[in-house]
Design a protein around this motif. Structure first.
Motif, PDB file in Angstrom:
ATOM      1  N   SER A  39       1.052  -1.227   0.039  1.00 42.85           N
ATOM      2  CA  SER A  39      -0.038   0.080   0.400  1.00 42.85           C
ATOM      3  C   SER A  39       0.732   1.379  -0.156  1.00 42.85           C
ATOM      4  O   SER A  39       2.159   0.812   0.294  1.00 42.85           O
ATOM      5  CB  SER A  39      -0.595   0.116   1.632  1.00 42.85           C
ATOM      6  OG  SER A  39       0.117   0.515   2.394  1.00 42.85           O
ATOM      7  N   ASN A  62       5.159   5.001   2.520  1.00 38.69           N
ATOM      8  CA  ASN A  62       5.525   6.044   3.109  1.00 38.69           C
ATOM      9  C   ASN A  62       6.560   5.430   4.339  1.00 38.69           C
ATOM     10  O   ASN A  62       7.143   6.194   4.542  1.00 38.69           O
ATOM     11  CB  ASN A  62       4.396   7.068   3.759  1.00 38.69           C
ATOM     12  CG  ASN A  62       4.117   7.458   2.081  1.00 38.69           C
ATOM     13  OD1 ASN A  62       4.745   8.157   1.104  1.00 38.69           O
ATOM     14  ND2 ASN A  62       2.282   8.207   1.760  1.00 38.69           N
ATOM     15  N   GLU A  68      -2.118   8.170   8.481  1.00 37.90           N
ATOM     16  CA  GLU A  68      -1.216   6.982   8.426  1.00 37.90           C
ATOM     17  C   GLU A  68      -1.926   6.544   9.693  1.00 37.90           C
ATOM     18  O   GLU A  68      -0.719   5.516  10.905  1.00 37.90           O
ATOM     19  CB  GLU A  68      -0.493   7.132   7.782  1.00 37.90           C
ATOM     20  CG  GLU A  68      -0.747   7.346   6.226  1.00 37.90           C
ATOM     21  CD  GLU A  68       0.637   7.444   5.225  1.00 37.90           C
ATOM     22  OE1 GLU A  68       1.515   7.300   5.847  1.00 37.90           O
ATOM     23  OE2 GLU A  68       0.423   7.666   4.250  1.00 37.90           O
ATOM     24  N   ASN A 125      -3.926  15.807  -1.673  1.00 36.83           N
ATOM     25  CA  ASN A 125      -5.233  14.967  -1.158  1.00 36.83           C
ATOM     26  C   ASN A 125      -5.777  15.970  -0.923  1.00 36.83           C
ATOM     27  O   ASN A 125      -6.780  16.346  -1.582  1.00 36.83           O
ATOM     28  CB  ASN A 125      -5.105  14.196  -0.861  1.00 36.83           C
ATOM     29  CG  ASN A 125      -6.316  13.697  -0.342  1.00 36.83           C
ATOM     30  OD1 ASN A 125      -7.468  13.641  -0.827  1.00 36.83           O
ATOM     31  ND2 ASN A 125      -6.133  11.973   0.365  1.00 36.83           N
ATOM     32  N   ASP A 149       5.371  12.194  -1.149  1.00 33.36           N
ATOM     33  CA  ASP A 149       4.221  11.211  -1.016  1.00 33.36           C
ATOM     34  C   ASP A 149       3.594  11.423  -2.540  1.00 33.36           C
ATOM     35  O   ASP A 149       3.073  12.552  -2.655  1.00 33.36           O
ATOM     36  CB  ASP A 149       3.112  11.547   0.588  1.00 33.36           C
ATOM     37  CG  ASP A 149       2.321  10.607   0.092  1.00 33.36           C
ATOM     38  OD1 ASP A 149       2.032   9.800  -1.255  1.00 33.36           O
ATOM     39  OD2 ASP A 149       1.279  10.290   0.867  1.00 33.36           O
ATOM     40  N   ALA A 165       0.990   9.950  -3.799  1.00 26.24           N
ATOM     41  CA  ALA A 165       0.608   8.652  -4.362  1.00 26.24           C
ATOM     42  C   ALA A 165      -0.617   9.467  -5.795  1.00 26.24           C
ATOM     43  O   ALA A 165      -0.409   7.761  -6.353  1.00 26.24           O
ATOM     44  CB  ALA A 165      -0.854   8.850  -3.069  1.00 26.24           C
ATOM     45  N   ARG A 166      -0.489  10.376  -5.786  1.00 27.97           N
ATOM     46  CA  ARG A 166      -0.876  10.999  -7.230  1.00 27.97           C
ATOM     47  C   ARG A 166       0.188  11.868  -7.594  1.00 27.97           C
ATOM     48  O   ARG A 166      -0.622  12.829  -8.567  1.00 27.97           O
ATOM     49  CB  ARG A 166      -2.276  11.370  -6.491  1.00 27.97           C
ATOM     50  CG  ARG A 166      -3.396  10.625  -6.078  1.00 27.97           C
ATOM     51  CD  ARG A 166      -4.946  11.252  -6.001  1.00 27.97           C
ATOM     52  NE  ARG A 166      -5.822  10.900  -5.791  1.00 27.97           N
ATOM     53  CZ  ARG A 166      -5.694  10.359  -4.535  1.00 27.97           C
ATOM     54  NH1 ARG A 166      -5.244  11.376  -3.235  1.00 27.97           N
ATOM     55  NH2 ARG A 166      -7.015   9.806  -3.813  1.00 27.97           N
ATOM     56  N   CYS A 219       1.173   5.041  -5.446  1.00 30.33           N
ATOM     57  CA  CYS A 219       0.713   4.651  -5.747  1.00 30.33           C
ATOM     58  C   CYS A 219       0.073   4.098  -6.840  1.00 30.33           C
ATOM     59  O   CYS A 219       0.120   4.887  -8.221  1.00 30.33           O
ATOM     60  CB  CYS A 219      -0.353   5.589  -5.425  1.00 30.33           C
ATOM     61  SG  CYS A 219      -0.691   4.943  -3.615  1.00 30.33           S
ATOM     62  N   LYS A 234      -4.064   4.193  -7.345  1.00 30.20           N
ATOM     63  CA  LYS A 234      -5.241   5.748  -7.138  1.00 30.20           C
ATOM     64  C   LYS A 234      -6.027   5.499  -8.620  1.00 30.20           C
ATOM     65  O   LYS A 234      -6.371   4.522  -9.367  1.00 30.20           O
ATOM     66  CB  LYS A 234      -4.681   6.522  -6.602  1.00 30.20           C
ATOM     67  CG  LYS A 234      -4.337   6.271  -5.691  1.00 30.20           C
ATOM     68  CD  LYS A 234      -5.044   6.914  -4.523  1.00 30.20           C
ATOM     69  CE  LYS A 234      -4.706   6.356  -2.554  1.00 30.20           C
ATOM     70  NZ  LYS A 234      -3.588   7.338  -1.807  1.00 30.20           N
TER      71      LYS A 234
HETATM   72  C1  LIG Z   1      -4.067   7.563  -1.135  1.00 34.23           C
HETATM   73  C2  LIG Z   1      -3.158   7.833  -0.803  1.00 34.23           C
HETATM   74  C3  LIG Z   1      -1.910   6.915   0.262  1.00 34.23           C
HETATM   75  C4  LIG Z   1      -1.654   5.531   0.400  1.00 34.23           C
HETATM   76  O1  LIG Z   1      -2.630   4.975   0.844  1.00 34.23           O
HETATM   77  P1  LIG Z   1      -2.653   3.737   0.669  1.00 34.23           P
HETATM   78  O2  LIG Z   1      -4.367   4.018   0.698  1.00 34.23           O
HETATM   79  O3  LIG Z   1      -2.328   3.404   1.742  1.00 34.23           O
HETATM   80  O4  LIG Z   1      -2.029   3.159  -0.093  1.00 34.23           O
HETATM   81  C5  LIG Z   1      -0.535   8.241   0.390  1.00 34.23           C
HETATM   82  N1  LIG Z   1      -1.076   9.349   0.456  1.00 34.23           N
HETATM   83  C6  LIG Z   1      -1.813  10.207  -0.328  1.00 34.23           C
HETATM   84  C7  LIG Z   1      -1.665  11.679  -0.290  1.00 34.23           C
HETATM   85  C8  LIG Z   1      -3.026   9.232  -0.687  1.00 34.23           C
HETATM   86  O5  LIG Z   1      -3.940  10.089  -0.970  1.00 34.23           O
END
Ligand SMILES: *Cc1c(COP(=O)(O)O)cnc(C)c1O
Length: 339
Positions: free
Chosen positions: A58, A63, A89, A140, A169, A171-172, A197, A200
């Motif tokens: 994940s 992270n 987290e 986010n 981080d 993720a996006r 990620c 996503k």
């Molecule tokens: C979704 C997300 C994560 C990681 O989320 P997991 O659900 O553990 O994969 C980390 N940082 C951001 C900014 C996110 O949106």
């Protein structure tokens, strides 16, 4: 059929992705013997200008592993008040790494270099040692805001000048890169470690990749094992990731376009005070005084459209791979009807 805009994590693997997963060569990844996992790690490391990669279950774990490798117990981590590593987290920075947090509170999750300079503690035994600076892109809780490349680059230079690791981080990060058109390698080299990620906007069922130097990733292996994240024949998931990098990156522009059209309609809606700038695939609307996010969520749910209350008077919609033009028209119609 329900239209689910609660998150871009709700997507189901496409036929093409499932086929790639079915055909994946696999091996035991704890032994480093899964050829498809190795291919994904190597590809992303190379594309982002890093030496090595590590497949993780994940984004949270990616992270948390990064933080765990960069800091020692008692250190302080500089991150933003809006950041995922701090908010979502489970208090992992303290729990997994025994580190405390120094929160920065700038508009939209930015990390300007003068703020970093001001927040890093002096080398004096009274203070916690600052062990890491984290930044998030896109942000986010900042409505999917894209970080300014110049600000990131200055932050990177400042961290390097202070001998301070700089973690992304990401993720996006895909959405940010699709929007700016920035070269992945140039972008990646600004950071000492990156978590990306795949589940996503990229649309895989699970998985994140952590990138960094060879030494960093060697340590990250131990951390991943300790956190229980060592998996076996996960080439099936890595194959989904490889498929997504090839087929789902360019189409993120469609998600961004649809999010903008939702944002534009909401900006003119009677019940909406203001819409956060829609940089990518997240739309956050602040409702006018006296209106509750829960009413909006319920009204749309009755029309088969799911979104999230993001605080008592804010609502969030996230566009993604399983949200097409026809579904967009339904959402726009439902929002026009909502009063
Ligand atoms: C979704 C997300 C994560 C990681 O989320 P997991 O659900 O553990 O994969 C980390 N940082 C951001 C900014 C996110 O949106």
């Amino acid at each position: 059929m329900t239209i689910d805009l609660r998150s871009d994590t709700v997507t189901r693997p496409t036929r093409g992705m499932l086929k790639a997963m079915m055909e994946a060569a696999t091996g035991d990844d704890v032994y480093g013997e899964d050829p498809t996992v190795n291919r994904l790690q190597d590809l992303l490391a190379e594309r982002f200008g890093h030496e090595a990669g590590l497949f993780c279950p994940s984004g949270t774990m990616a992270n948390q592993i990064a933080i765990n490798v960069h800091v020692s117990p008692g250190d302080e981590v500089i991150c933003h008040r809006l950041s995922h590593v701090y908010n979502y987290e489970g208090g992992g920075i303290a729990r997994n790494s025994g580190a405390s947090v120094r929160l920065v509170d700038t508009p939209l999750g930015t990390m300007p270099s003068d703020v970093i300079r001001a927040e890093v503690n002096p080398a004096d035994s009274h203070f916690a040692r600052t062990g890491l600076v984290c930044v998030e892109d896109t942000v986010n809780k900042g409505g999917g805001a894209v970080q300014d490349l110049k600000v990131l680059s200055e932050a990177s230079t400042t961290c390097r000048g202070m001998g301070m690791p700089f973690h992304l981080d990401g993720a996006r990060a895909w959405n940010a890169l699709r929007e700016t058109g920035e070269d992945w390698t140039r972008y990646g080299r600004m950071f000492d470690s990156i978590s990306l990620c795949l589940s996503k906007g990229m649309g895989t069922p699970a998985g994140s990749v952590l990138l960094g130097s060879k030494d960093f990733i060697a340590e990250a292996h131990r951390s991943r094992k300790v956190m229980g994240g060592g998996m076996r024949q996960v080439g099936i998931l890595a194959a989904a990731g490889l498929y997504a990098v090839e087929h789902h990156f360019d189409r993120l522009a469609e998600d961004h376009d649809r999010a903008r059209r939702i944002g534009a309609l909401l900006a003119g809606h009677d019940a909406v005070e203001r819409v956060a700038p829609v940089d990518t695939n997240i739309v956050i609307a602040q409702l006018v005084r006296g209106r509750q996010a829960s009413e909006c969520v319920e009204a749309l749910t009755e029309q088969g459209i799911l979104c999230s209350a993001f605080g008592p008077d804010r609502v969030r919609w996230v566009t993604h791979l399983d949200f097409d033009e026809e579904a967009l028209e339904q959402v726009l119609a439902a929002l026009r009807d909502w009063h």
